[in-house]
Design a protein around this motif. Structure first.
Motif, PDB file in Angstrom:
ATOM      1  N   TYR A 149      -3.598   2.150  15.602  1.00  9.21           N
ATOM      2  CA  TYR A 149      -2.197   2.412  15.350  1.00  9.21           C
ATOM      3  C   TYR A 149      -1.807   3.652  16.141  1.00  9.21           C
ATOM      4  N   PHE A 177       4.467  -0.298   8.472  1.00  9.59           N
ATOM      5  CA  PHE A 177       4.795   0.914   7.734  1.00  9.59           C
ATOM      6  C   PHE A 177       6.291   1.163   7.698  1.00  9.59           C
ATOM      7  N   GLY A 178       6.726   1.813   6.625  1.00  7.42           N
ATOM      8  CA  GLY A 178       8.035   2.417   6.593  1.00  7.42           C
ATOM      9  C   GLY A 178       7.969   3.790   7.244  1.00  7.42           C
ATOM     10  N   THR A 179       9.125   4.419   7.337  1.00  6.07           N
ATOM     11  CA  THR A 179       9.187   5.731   7.971  1.00  6.07           C
ATOM     12  C   THR A 179       8.696   6.845   7.059  1.00  6.07           C
ATOM     13  N   PHE A 223      -4.350   6.526  15.807  1.00  4.93           N
ATOM     14  CA  PHE A 223      -5.234   6.405  14.652  1.00  4.93           C
ATOM     15  C   PHE A 223      -6.055   5.127  14.757  1.00  4.93           C
ATOM     16  N   PHE A 227       0.834  -1.194   0.000  1.00  5.64           N
ATOM     17  CA  PHE A 227       0.000   0.000   0.000  1.00  5.64           C
ATOM     18  C   PHE A 227       0.873   1.250   0.000  1.00  5.64           C
ATOM     19  N   GLN A 253       0.559  11.211   3.669  1.00  6.74           N
ATOM     20  CA  GLN A 253       0.306  11.820   4.959  1.00  6.74           C
ATOM     21  C   GLN A 253       0.792  13.258   4.949  1.00  6.74           C
ATOM     22  N   TYR A 276       0.368   5.178   1.140  1.00  9.82           N
ATOM     23  CA  TYR A 276      -0.452   6.177   1.808  1.00  9.82           C
ATOM     24  C   TYR A 276       0.249   7.524   1.691  1.00  9.82           C
ATOM     25  N   PHE A 311      -8.169   5.116   7.441  1.00 11.64           N
ATOM     26  CA  PHE A 311      -7.791   5.701   8.716  1.00 11.64           C
ATOM     27  C   PHE A 311      -8.687   6.875   9.102  1.00 11.64           C
ATOM     28  N   GLY A 312      -8.936   6.980  10.399  1.00 11.02           N
ATOM     29  CA  GLY A 312      -9.587   8.161  10.937  1.00 11.02           C
ATOM     30  C   GLY A 312      -8.602   9.305  11.076  1.00 11.02           C
ATOM     31  N   GLN A 352       8.062   9.856  14.089  1.00 13.91           N
ATOM     32  CA  GLN A 352       8.373   8.438  13.892  1.00 13.91           C
ATOM     33  C   GLN A 352       7.332   7.796  12.981  1.00 13.91           C
ATOM     34  N   LYS A 353       7.518   6.504  12.735  1.00 13.93           N
ATOM     35  CA  LYS A 353       6.628   5.821  11.807  1.00 13.93           C
ATOM     36  C   LYS A 353       5.326   5.409  12.495  1.00 13.93           C
ATOM     37  N   VAL A 354       4.359   5.109  11.679  1.00 15.85           N
ATOM     38  CA  VAL A 354       3.086   4.593  12.171  1.00 15.85           C
ATOM     39  C   VAL A 354       3.302   3.152  12.642  1.00 15.85           C
ATOM     40  N   GLU A 355       2.835   2.854  13.861  1.00 18.29           N
ATOM     41  CA  GLU A 355       3.052   1.529  14.448  1.00 18.29           C
ATOM     42  C   GLU A 355       1.714   0.857  14.766  1.00 18.29           C
ATOM     43  N   PHE A 356       1.618  -0.394  14.441  1.00 17.67           N
ATOM     44  CA  PHE A 356       0.432  -1.195  14.733  1.00 17.67           C
ATOM     45  C   PHE A 356       0.321  -1.463  16.229  1.00 17.67           C
ATOM     46  N   LEU A 358      -0.890  -3.684   9.204  1.00 19.54           N
ATOM     47  CA  LEU A 358      -0.025  -2.987   8.265  1.00 19.54           C
ATOM     48  C   LEU A 358       1.290  -2.679   8.960  1.00 19.54           C
ATOM     49  N   GLN A 408      -7.236  -0.693   4.503  1.00 19.87           N
ATOM     50  CA  GLN A 408      -7.615  -0.044   5.745  1.00 19.87           C
ATOM     51  C   GLN A 408      -7.731   1.466   5.539  1.00 19.87           C
ATOM     52  N   LEU A 468       3.966   7.112   2.624  1.00 19.18           N
ATOM     53  CA  LEU A 468       4.219   5.954   3.464  1.00 19.18           C
ATOM     54  C   LEU A 468       3.990   4.681   2.672  1.00 19.18           C
ATOM     55  N   PRO A 477      -2.901   9.077   7.702  1.00 18.68           N
ATOM     56  CA  PRO A 477      -2.564   8.481   6.404  1.00 18.68           C
ATOM     57  C   PRO A 477      -3.798   8.351   5.519  1.00 18.68           C
TER      58      PRO A 477
END
Lengths: 112, 114
Positions: free
Chosen positions: B35, A102-104, B91, A34, A38, A36, B105-106, B41-45, A100, B103, A88, A44
């Motif tokens: 998330y 994600f990368g940075t 999120f 995917f 942002q 995204y 996102f809100g 930083q990155k988005v984390e689950f 999911l 997915q 992303l 995202p």
């Protein structure tokens, strides 16, 4: 080794040019990919998804997937200043409610 | 176009306090996710939820966290005793039954723990 790697940028391209964003992933079990977008302080926003090797086009966007090389890319044609954002890359495995990863993200700046 | 909504948009709390973040997923979606994204930083689950139970959770989602679907529309994330390091954007996301991996996102809740 990071699970999903992206160059943080910034990637600067002039308006009207093609922006090329790249992503590599480490888990060969990944099956869905995917992109995204942002904007700063926002959530995202899904741009494209791709499941099969090859190219997938949607308007000005083309996603490319090469599972053998574990490589995903996003091309943005005719880049506009409004495309300036962080892009992303995210991957997931098949299965119920797959997370999911994600990368940075790569920050893209489209200059006038 | 249907959207995921989240409340509140911002929450400031004292360390050790409980917070509940609320989400209303897209109405015909059956898979729900939380998330978080620490600033820069990155988005984390954190966790996924389906059929009224947790499907998967990350190592971040420890005993201080819980999720619930208290009625047919809301999906909540509770942090029992907040820590400074819980400060982040949270999120909520949801996905459609037939296309479970896409997915949406809100807008997020920005949580600041002082």
């Amino acid at each position: 080794q990071k699970e999903v790697e992206q160059n943080s940028g910034p990637l600067s391209v002039p308006e009207g040019a093609i922006a090329s964003l790249n992503c590599t992933y480490s888990d060969r079990g990944s099956q869905s990919f995917f992109w995204y977008r942002q904007y700063s302080g926002k959530s995202p926003e899904l741009i494209m998804f791709i499941y099969s090797n090859g190219d997938k086009e949607d308007g000005r966007f083309t996603a490319q997937l090469n599972k053998a090389s574990q490589y995903v890319s996003l091309l943005i044609r005719d880049s506009q200043p409004s495309d300036s954002a962080t892009y992303l890359c995210a991957v997931s495995k098949a299965g119920t409610a797959s997370k999911l990863t994600f990368g940075t993200g790569t920050r893209l700046q489209v200059t006038l | 176009e249907p959207e995921v909504t989240q409340t509140p948009s911002h929450q400031v709390t004292q360390m050790g306090q409980e917070v509940i973040l609320r989400c209303v997923p897209i109405s015909n979606h059956l898979y729900f996710y939380w998330y978080r994204q620490i600033l820069g930083q990155k988005v984390e689950f954190l966790v996924s939820f389906y059929n009224n139970e947790i499907s998967e959770k990350s190592e971040i989602f420890d005993d201080q966290f819980s999720v619930e679907r208290p009625d047919g529309s809301n999906f909540t994330l509770k942090i029992r005793s907040t820590k400074l390091e819980d400060s982040a954007m949270y999120f909520c996301a949801s996905s459609h039954r037939g296309n479970q991996e896409t997915q949406y996102f809100g807008p997020g809740t920005r949580l600041l723990v002082l």
